[in-house]
Design a protein around this motif. Sequence first.
Motif, PDB file in Angstrom:
ATOM      1  N   TRP A 439      13.623  -4.045 -12.925  1.00 28.03           N
ATOM      2  CA  TRP A 439      13.770  -4.987 -11.823  1.00 28.03           C
ATOM      3  C   TRP A 439      15.134  -4.861 -11.150  1.00 28.03           C
ATOM      4  O   TRP A 439      15.257  -5.011  -9.928  1.00 28.03           O
ATOM      5  CB  TRP A 439      13.527  -6.427 -12.282  1.00 28.03           C
ATOM      6  CG  TRP A 439      12.135  -6.880 -11.988  1.00 28.03           C
ATOM      7  CD1 TRP A 439      11.154  -7.159 -12.877  1.00 28.03           C
ATOM      8  CD2 TRP A 439      11.553  -7.063 -10.685  1.00 28.03           C
ATOM      9  NE1 TRP A 439       9.992  -7.508 -12.227  1.00 28.03           N
ATOM     10  CE2 TRP A 439      10.208  -7.461 -10.884  1.00 28.03           C
ATOM     11  CE3 TRP A 439      12.019  -6.928  -9.384  1.00 28.03           C
ATOM     12  CZ2 TRP A 439       9.343  -7.725  -9.825  1.00 28.03           C
ATOM     13  CZ3 TRP A 439      11.161  -7.194  -8.320  1.00 28.03           C
ATOM     14  CH2 TRP A 439       9.851  -7.583  -8.547  1.00 28.03           C
ATOM     15  N   GLU A 442      14.689  -2.074  -8.878  1.00 32.50           N
ATOM     16  CA  GLU A 442      13.840  -2.479  -7.748  1.00 32.50           C
ATOM     17  C   GLU A 442      14.677  -3.221  -6.705  1.00 32.50           C
ATOM     18  O   GLU A 442      14.540  -2.995  -5.490  1.00 32.50           O
ATOM     19  CB  GLU A 442      12.708  -3.381  -8.241  1.00 32.50           C
ATOM     20  CG  GLU A 442      11.593  -2.661  -8.970  1.00 32.50           C
ATOM     21  CD  GLU A 442      10.714  -1.859  -8.015  1.00 32.50           C
ATOM     22  OE1 GLU A 442      10.267  -2.414  -7.001  1.00 32.50           O
ATOM     23  OE2 GLU A 442      10.507  -0.659  -8.294  1.00 32.50           O
ATOM     24  N   GLU A 459       8.536  -8.579   0.062  1.00 25.62           N
ATOM     25  CA  GLU A 459       7.537  -8.244  -0.958  1.00 25.62           C
ATOM     26  C   GLU A 459       8.095  -8.538  -2.350  1.00 25.62           C
ATOM     27  O   GLU A 459       7.442  -9.174  -3.186  1.00 25.62           O
ATOM     28  CB  GLU A 459       7.154  -6.776  -0.837  1.00 25.62           C
ATOM     29  CG  GLU A 459       6.059  -6.339  -1.801  1.00 25.62           C
ATOM     30  CD  GLU A 459       4.684  -6.843  -1.413  1.00 25.62           C
ATOM     31  OE1 GLU A 459       3.898  -7.134  -2.340  1.00 25.62           O
ATOM     32  OE2 GLU A 459       4.399  -6.955  -0.205  1.00 25.62           O
ATOM     33  N   LYS A 460       9.318  -8.101  -2.610  1.00 27.57           N
ATOM     34  CA  LYS A 460       9.957  -8.360  -3.897  1.00 27.57           C
ATOM     35  C   LYS A 460      10.211  -9.855  -4.078  1.00 27.57           C
ATOM     36  O   LYS A 460      10.075 -10.402  -5.179  1.00 27.57           O
ATOM     37  CB  LYS A 460      11.291  -7.613  -3.985  1.00 27.57           C
ATOM     38  CG  LYS A 460      11.200  -6.112  -3.842  1.00 27.57           C
ATOM     39  CD  LYS A 460      10.579  -5.456  -5.049  1.00 27.57           C
ATOM     40  CE  LYS A 460      10.701  -3.943  -4.990  1.00 27.57           C
ATOM     41  NZ  LYS A 460       9.960  -3.311  -3.892  1.00 27.57           N
ATOM     42  N   LYS A 463       7.099 -11.484  -5.287  1.00 27.52           N
ATOM     43  CA  LYS A 463       6.810 -11.055  -6.660  1.00 27.52           C
ATOM     44  C   LYS A 463       7.687 -11.815  -7.646  1.00 27.52           C
ATOM     45  O   LYS A 463       7.310 -12.012  -8.799  1.00 27.52           O
ATOM     46  CB  LYS A 463       7.048  -9.551  -6.803  1.00 27.52           C
ATOM     47  CG  LYS A 463       5.920  -8.696  -6.259  1.00 27.52           C
ATOM     48  CD  LYS A 463       6.159  -7.223  -6.580  1.00 27.52           C
ATOM     49  CE  LYS A 463       5.006  -6.369  -6.077  1.00 27.52           C
ATOM     50  NZ  LYS A 463       5.238  -4.928  -6.377  1.00 27.52           N
ATOM     51  N   GLU A 465       8.477 -14.933  -7.376  1.00 28.64           N
ATOM     52  CA  GLU A 465       8.154 -16.361  -7.212  1.00 28.64           C
ATOM     53  C   GLU A 465       9.095 -17.057  -6.240  1.00 28.64           C
ATOM     54  O   GLU A 465       9.580 -18.160  -6.476  1.00 28.64           O
ATOM     55  CB  GLU A 465       8.137 -17.072  -8.566  1.00 28.64           C
ATOM     56  CG  GLU A 465       7.100 -16.488  -9.520  1.00 28.64           C
ATOM     57  CD  GLU A 465       6.990 -17.278 -10.811  1.00 28.64           C
ATOM     58  OE1 GLU A 465       7.662 -18.315 -10.956  1.00 28.64           O
ATOM     59  OE2 GLU A 465       6.218 -16.850 -11.685  1.00 28.64           O
ATOM     60  N   LYS A 544       1.766 -15.458  -9.947  1.00 28.48           N
ATOM     61  CA  LYS A 544       2.565 -15.193  -8.756  1.00 28.48           C
ATOM     62  C   LYS A 544       1.723 -15.143  -7.493  1.00 28.48           C
ATOM     63  O   LYS A 544       2.193 -15.477  -6.414  1.00 28.48           O
ATOM     64  CB  LYS A 544       3.327 -13.883  -8.946  1.00 28.48           C
ATOM     65  CG  LYS A 544       4.382 -13.938 -10.044  1.00 28.48           C
ATOM     66  CD  LYS A 544       5.088 -12.593 -10.180  1.00 28.48           C
ATOM     67  CE  LYS A 544       6.208 -12.656 -11.212  1.00 28.48           C
ATOM     68  NZ  LYS A 544       5.728 -12.976 -12.546  1.00 28.48           N
ATOM     69  N   SER A 545       0.464 -14.725  -7.603  1.00 30.01           N
ATOM     70  CA  SER A 545      -0.377 -14.642  -6.412  1.00 30.01           C
ATOM     71  C   SER A 545      -0.590 -16.021  -5.804  1.00 30.01           C
ATOM     72  O   SER A 545      -0.754 -16.160  -4.590  1.00 30.01           O
ATOM     73  CB  SER A 545      -1.727 -14.016  -6.752  1.00 30.01           C
ATOM     74  OG  SER A 545      -2.430 -14.818  -7.693  1.00 30.01           O
ATOM     75  N   TYR A 548       2.373 -17.014  -3.785  1.00 25.33           N
ATOM     76  CA  TYR A 548       2.228 -16.399  -2.467  1.00 25.33           C
ATOM     77  C   TYR A 548       1.290 -17.212  -1.590  1.00 25.33           C
ATOM     78  O   TYR A 548       1.549 -17.433  -0.408  1.00 25.33           O
ATOM     79  CB  TYR A 548       1.698 -14.962  -2.621  1.00 25.33           C
ATOM     80  CG  TYR A 548       1.059 -14.428  -1.360  1.00 25.33           C
ATOM     81  CD1 TYR A 548       1.835 -14.097  -0.257  1.00 25.33           C
ATOM     82  CD2 TYR A 548      -0.326 -14.290  -1.263  1.00 25.33           C
ATOM     83  CE1 TYR A 548       1.254 -13.627   0.903  1.00 25.33           C
ATOM     84  CE2 TYR A 548      -0.912 -13.817  -0.107  1.00 25.33           C
ATOM     85  CZ  TYR A 548      -0.121 -13.490   0.971  1.00 25.33           C
ATOM     86  OH  TYR A 548      -0.694 -13.036   2.123  1.00 25.33           O
TER      87      TYR A 548
END
Length: 579
Positions: A439, A442, A459-460, A463, A465, A544-545, A548
């Motif tokens: 991470w 990343e 995006e990150k 991911k 939260e 996490k989805s 989002y």
Amino acid sequence: MSRKLTSYLLEVTEKWYGGAKGRPFIDHVIDIMGEKWDKDHIFVVEAPTGYGKSTISATIALYSLYEEFKAIVAFPLRTLLEDQYSKFRRLVKSDVLGKRYMHAPDSPYLIKPITLTTVDTLSLTLFGIPPEDLEKVIRYWTGTSRGSLGHYLFSWASVALSNIILDEAHLLADSTKSLNFLIALMKTSLDNGQKLILMSATIPEALKRVFSNQLGTNLHLISFDKSYDEEFIRERESKRYKITVERLHKDEKYEVILSWIKDLWKEFKKVIVVFNTAKDAIAFYSLLRSTELGEHTLLLHSRFSEEDRSRKIRFLRKKIEEGKYIVVSTQVIEAGVDVSSDLFITEAAPANSIVQRLGRFLRYKGETEGKVYIWYEVDMTGELSRRKDMYKVYSWDLTRRTIDYLLKERNVDFHVPKSYKPFLDYVYAEKDFNVDEDWVNELRRILISLEQGSLVAIEKFFKMEASFVREGYLVPVITPDLIEGKINGEKMLLNVNELSRLTVPLNLDILTKIKPLGEIVIEDGELRMKDIDLSVFENAHKGKSNIYKITRHLVKERVAAFLVNGNYSEERGLIIGNE
């Protein structure tokens, strides 16, 4: 170089303290930084609570302004930022000084030569999705608009060209997520040739080893010891107090704590009581208010509106002048609240938190006598309460180790580093500071995504939260009593800024359990009340989805706040359910 930094240190002490004699260890830190400035890029400064580490921040900021380019001073809490901002205003003119967080936009992109900000805002700006651009980038990412991806290259440059100071940096080691961000920031600073200064009173040796393993020889540790300021240590060692460690059952804790205060009120009239949860703090405050001591009591926790937080701090300053008060608080008092006590009662927490909390006990010179109670809640078996490897909001293992040490070593002096460092090193091991190398990499890769940097960052962001730093996603909420008389049909008789001053930040996990009653949205520049599709919140706490899904809803519908079933008062804050 050393002489230049020293000259700015003298300017700070003149403007802040009228030229009074400075702290010897501060002088030593500035000398070391001056010697190593062109070689070492990252400095970690460890000094006791109340020693005046902010003088270092101010010195580096002035040097950066006049000799290099700019400086960013980042804080974990807004209250600490506001306190320091008032001091920085005595150093420089407002045209070169700014502050930036949710409701303080006077330094967009952290662009002013000296900017005070929060760690959250620093993280967003570092990765190219600053608050100024966040909504725009999210709308592009969700497919609800096309056009600009924000000014992420400018955002990157604003941070990369700054010297950065992190105050209370130990708070970024509390979770793997925040520690990943800190390591990514440290490595990014090395990549950019920047200066990064981390400051704290409590840095366990295990954490220092983690830093050294990650950064190697580019890291310079500067730690306080007695030889640098024997006069300070003598004054600290003159403080006399007894530490009592108690275990309390859930159904008796409030009454027992109240009895401690009543029994000692004639002797000690500056009292701080710290709980680990807002629920407990509110319940004990309510009990205390019903007694003859109620008039002296103030409640502090995170569930107050911005307006009421400021009002409470002003009220506290008045009570401090009177010299008689009982502050009931959560861990928000650990940093950013300049208050002292002679009777300190705290719920057990990991060692770092205990040391930080007790930085508000016999804090000032001349305060020499007091008493400390450290208590912990036990279950029916008499053991430390436990749920899913947690004690309230903290790691159960770290809290247990903290209690074990305190039960064996009752003579810990929380004012003297030589005494409390063994305490920290007993509790923390390297395994307690987990760095996820994947991470970290990343996060660093965001900064080489030149074509679509802000899209990669967003995006990150989701991911993780919806925060690069904090565990738990905070959303703005408001209760029906706060908008009574401020709504005509569906139309709100408030503007966005007025509403934001009334909202309270609430963790998403709590919101999904109580379910919102409705939402206030922005339509054509006006606020309107709308019904809410509760399917948005289904299973929101399970992955996490779903974070989002909620965030997409917030942006797409332009939600300014959720309406929740609860009560709010400027005295007790937001109360939900049976609290």
